[in-house]
Design a protein around this motif. Structure first.
Motif, PDB file in Angstrom:
ATOM      1  N   ASN A 386       0.843  -1.196   0.000  1.00 42.28           N
ATOM      2  CA  ASN A 386       0.000   0.000   0.000  1.00 42.28           C
ATOM      3  C   ASN A 386       0.877   1.244   0.000  1.00 42.28           C
ATOM      4  O   ASN A 386       2.033   1.221   0.447  1.00 42.28           O
ATOM      5  CB  ASN A 386      -0.923   0.008   1.227  1.00 42.28           C
ATOM      6  N   ASP A 388       0.897   5.550   0.956  1.00 44.28           N
ATOM      7  CA  ASP A 388       0.161   6.601   1.667  1.00 44.28           C
ATOM      8  C   ASP A 388       0.234   7.914   0.896  1.00 44.28           C
ATOM      9  O   ASP A 388       0.820   8.000  -0.198  1.00 44.28           O
ATOM     10  CB  ASP A 388       0.688   6.750   3.092  1.00 44.28           C
ATOM     11  N   ASN A 389      -0.327   8.949   1.486  1.00 38.98           N
ATOM     12  CA  ASN A 389      -0.399  10.257   0.823  1.00 38.98           C
ATOM     13  C   ASN A 389       0.962  10.896   0.633  1.00 38.98           C
ATOM     14  O   ASN A 389       1.137  11.776  -0.211  1.00 38.98           O
ATOM     15  CB  ASN A 389      -1.306  11.197   1.627  1.00 38.98           C
ATOM     16  N   GLU A 390       1.944  10.480   1.430  1.00 43.19           N
ATOM     17  CA  GLU A 390       3.296  11.027   1.312  1.00 43.19           C
ATOM     18  C   GLU A 390       4.158  10.236   0.335  1.00 43.19           C
ATOM     19  O   GLU A 390       5.341  10.527   0.173  1.00 43.19           O
ATOM     20  CB  GLU A 390       3.958  11.051   2.686  1.00 43.19           C
ATOM     21  N   CYS A 393       5.633   3.614   0.972  1.00 45.13           N
ATOM     22  CA  CYS A 393       4.999   2.314   0.760  1.00 45.13           C
ATOM     23  C   CYS A 393       5.117   1.453   2.010  1.00 45.13           C
ATOM     24  O   CYS A 393       6.128   1.483   2.712  1.00 45.13           O
ATOM     25  CB  CYS A 393       5.635   1.595  -0.435  1.00 45.13           C
ATOM     26  N   HIS A 394       4.079   0.654   2.248  1.00 43.06           N
ATOM     27  CA  HIS A 394       4.025  -0.215   3.421  1.00 43.06           C
ATOM     28  C   HIS A 394       3.501  -1.581   2.983  1.00 43.06           C
ATOM     29  O   HIS A 394       2.581  -1.669   2.164  1.00 43.06           O
ATOM     30  CB  HIS A 394       3.113   0.369   4.494  1.00 43.06           C
TER      31      HIS A 394
END
Length: 627
Positions: A386, A388-390, A393-394
């Motif tokens: 996934n 995020d907005n920044e 990645c995770h």
């Protein structure tokens, strides 16, 4: 236990001339042969052990080549415990209206029985049968076996002459019947019984059996059958009406005779349900479904007792002792050949005898280790990346098991859009929590079309960790992969982009197919993409064209990648315990190993390309020092 020799009592008496003094017009003679016909149709039982008519007729009237006293001669087949097992599963295939694939070691005599069934159904059932092979010499060999079986019946009441055709006619057949003299004209005319053994060589035409109708089809030496799947899919209408089998097919393969055709044979063997084949469980891993495999030691007749039963413990010890002797003598060519000819498991049976690319034995052993080692399986993570907005990645572990892991070979019934990202090792970070640049590299092999239902091409990306600590063994290894086919190629590009961001990896991709570079430009992520390695100029000296980003795959580059992968797999490293080991022990991607096991230059191998590009990128970066 019942003495299996008792089942061939009649055949031995017949060959010994016991019935020669009986009048052939007598009631006694007629009664004898009516009983034998009943046994050949209905089967026969001794001491509570029943064998089928197929098997009874084989051991009493079949003709095989025997090795006795150092000499070969033709004679009756012996009944062994393994023959009971083979015939039992042939009976299952008929009852369940399935087909049967058998892979075994050499000298088992399975081809003699497979060819006997052509004789049996053509002579005893007046049916049409077929022998199918992928090479002319193999079909002539199998046809010669049937020819000997039929002519071996000459002293019995079951003999029907071959009126037309010989095994030398590769794409014709043997037609059974009688020549009868017409009382009015005095001329002979042929009356055919309906029994036919068609011979078909599928090497140059996979549709060559179209239009034939058969009760039984014998496919011999599947490892030498280059277009096996296409031919099988075409010929199955010989024994099908609609979706129902009115006949059946037996396919046989031999360890040590696996050539280029082993790719199709392997695919069918490990995916029996997809090809209407009987399903068996792998003895070492019950979760793996396969076709029927018979270990090589079942042919060790010297370890059978007088009743026909094998002492399995002695046979296994004998095989292990032989292997150890060959290995101790450092004759590795003879050692590997022994493994192929007398396999102890089905993977050994599929070792290629003609490949010059990768060491199939060591690859097979690593696959076995990965499939049977629960610790390795538990350490493997499957999930999703996934973002995020920044833009960070995770990795999200798939605890609900929504995603699957891609395997080899390609399977028609798998939805490859549901494949997840596989993590073998999470990213390593420095004391600041950052992933050093150059620690990880990526290799990507894309696919072209958004929707191609019939294509078996998958998108493949590997993340590879380069050496940064020579005192530790966890370097020079694949740490993550994604091999799948989402609904659109943009989805594949996004998965690949996120995986590279997650590992801070620069990716070398095959640019024969356009799209990835343009996609990264639109996402402001062109930094992910690797420029063409300088070494390409040395590989392609004539007609070199620079494409700036990525690499244009050519035969020369593919040959170079083969050498890179060979050097990698069998390169050495020292593990944490101080033991010297091979890099292949660090490859946890079963799909990649299976591709390498079946690799050739003609077919498509997505994982091979993706991993090779990782190594090519690594070679180009070796001048960089990672701190």
């Amino acid at each position: 236990m019942v003495n299996l020799e008792e089942f061939r009592y009649f055949g031995k008496k017949l060959k010994g001339g016991y019935f020669d003094g009986i009048d052939r017009e007598s009631y006694e003679w007629e009664e004898i042969w009516q009983e034998e016909l009943r046994r050949c149709i209905d089967g026969y039982s001794i001491g509570g052990l029943w064998i089928s008519g197929r098997l009874y007729s084989y051991i009493n009237f079949g003709t095989i080549e025997l090795l006795e006293g150092g000499y070969k001669r033709y004679g009756l087949p012996k009944l062994r415990d393994i023959d009971l097992e083979i015939d039992k599963n042939i009976g299952r295939s008929i009852e369940e209206k399935k087909n049967l694939m058998i892979v075994a070691g050499r000298r088992l005599g399975k081809s003699y029985y497979g060819s006997w069934l052509n004789c049996y159904y053509s002579v005893f059932r007046n049916s049409k049968t077929m022998i199918a092979c992928g090479r002319e010499d193999k079909i002539l060999t199998a046809g010669g076996m049937v020819y000997n079986h039929i002519n071996g019946l000459v002293d019995s009441e079951f003999y029907i002459p071959i009126l037309k055709g010989t095994p030398k006619s590769v794409n014709d057949g043997m037609y059974l019947g009688y020549s009868i003299k017409d009382s009015d004209t005095g001329k002979f005319r042929d009356i055919y019984t309906g029994g036919v053994i068609w011979l078909r060589n599928f090497r140059d035409d996979f549709t060559i059996a179209n239009g034939l109708s058969t009760k039984y089809v014998f496919v011999d030496e599947i490892g030498m059958f280059d277009n096996l799947k296409k031919s099988y899919n075409s010929m199955q209408y010989c024994w099908k009406e609609g979706n129902i089998n009115f006949g059946f097919c037996v396919l046989m393969g031999t360890g040590g005779d696996m050539r280029r055709g082993s790719k199709d044979a392997y695919d069918m063997f490990v995916n029996p349900e997809n090809y209407d084949l009987l399903v068996f469980q792998d003895k070492e891993n019950e979760n793996i479904k396969i076709s029927l495999f018979i270990e090589g030691y079942w042919s060790f007749n010297e370890h059978r007792d007088s009743k026909g039963y094998l002492d399995i413990e002695k046979a296994i010890k004998s095989e292990n002792d032989t292997r150890e002797k060959l290995r101790g003598g450092n004759d590795f060519e003879a050692y590997y050949q022994r493994i192929q000819y007398s396999p102890m498991n089905w993977r050994e049976a599929f070792l290629r005898s003609d490949t010059g690319y990768f060491d199939s034995y060591l690859i097979t052993k690593q696959i076995e280790y990965l499939e049977t080692n629960s610790e390795v399986r538990n350490n493997k993570l499957i999930g999703w990346i996934n973002i995020d907005n920044e833009g960070k990645c995770h990795f999200e572990l798939d605890v609900e098991r929504r995603y699957i892991e891609s395997d080899y070979p390609y399977k028609k019934d798998i939805d490859y859009s549901k494949v997840g990202v596989v993590i073998y090792e999470l990213p390593e970070r420095n004391k600041d929590g950052k992933i050093p640049y150059g620690l990880y590299v990526g290799g990507l092999d894309p696919y072209a079309q958004d929707e191609a239902p019939n294509s078996n091409s998958l998108g493949a990306i590997y993340i590879y960790k380069r050496m940064y600590d020579v005192l530790r063994g966890n370097y020079n290894m694949i740490v993550a992969e994604y091999v799948g086919r989402p609904k659109t190629f943009k989805e594949f590009y996004e998965i690949s982009r996120r995986l590279c961001i997650y590992y801070n990896a620069e990716c070398l991709y095959e640019n024969n197919i356009r799209g990835f570079k343009e996609y990264l430009e639109n996402k402001n992520s062109l930094w992910i993409l690797s420029r063409e390695p300088e070494i390409i100029k040395d590989i392609i000296k004539d007609g070199y064209v620079s494409r700036q980003y990525g690499i244009h795959m050519t035969k020369e580059i593919k040959l170079y990648i083969i050498q890179l992968i060979k050097d990698y797999l069998f390169g050495e490293y020292v593990d944490e315990d101080g033991h010297t080991r091979l890099n292949i022990n660090k490859v946890y991607s079963i799909g990649l190993l299976k591709e390498l096991l079946n690799f050739n230059l003609e077919d498509n191998f997505d994982r091979f390309i993706a991993f090779g590009l990782c190594l090519l990128k690594d070679i180009n970066m070796q001048k960089m020092i990672i701190k």
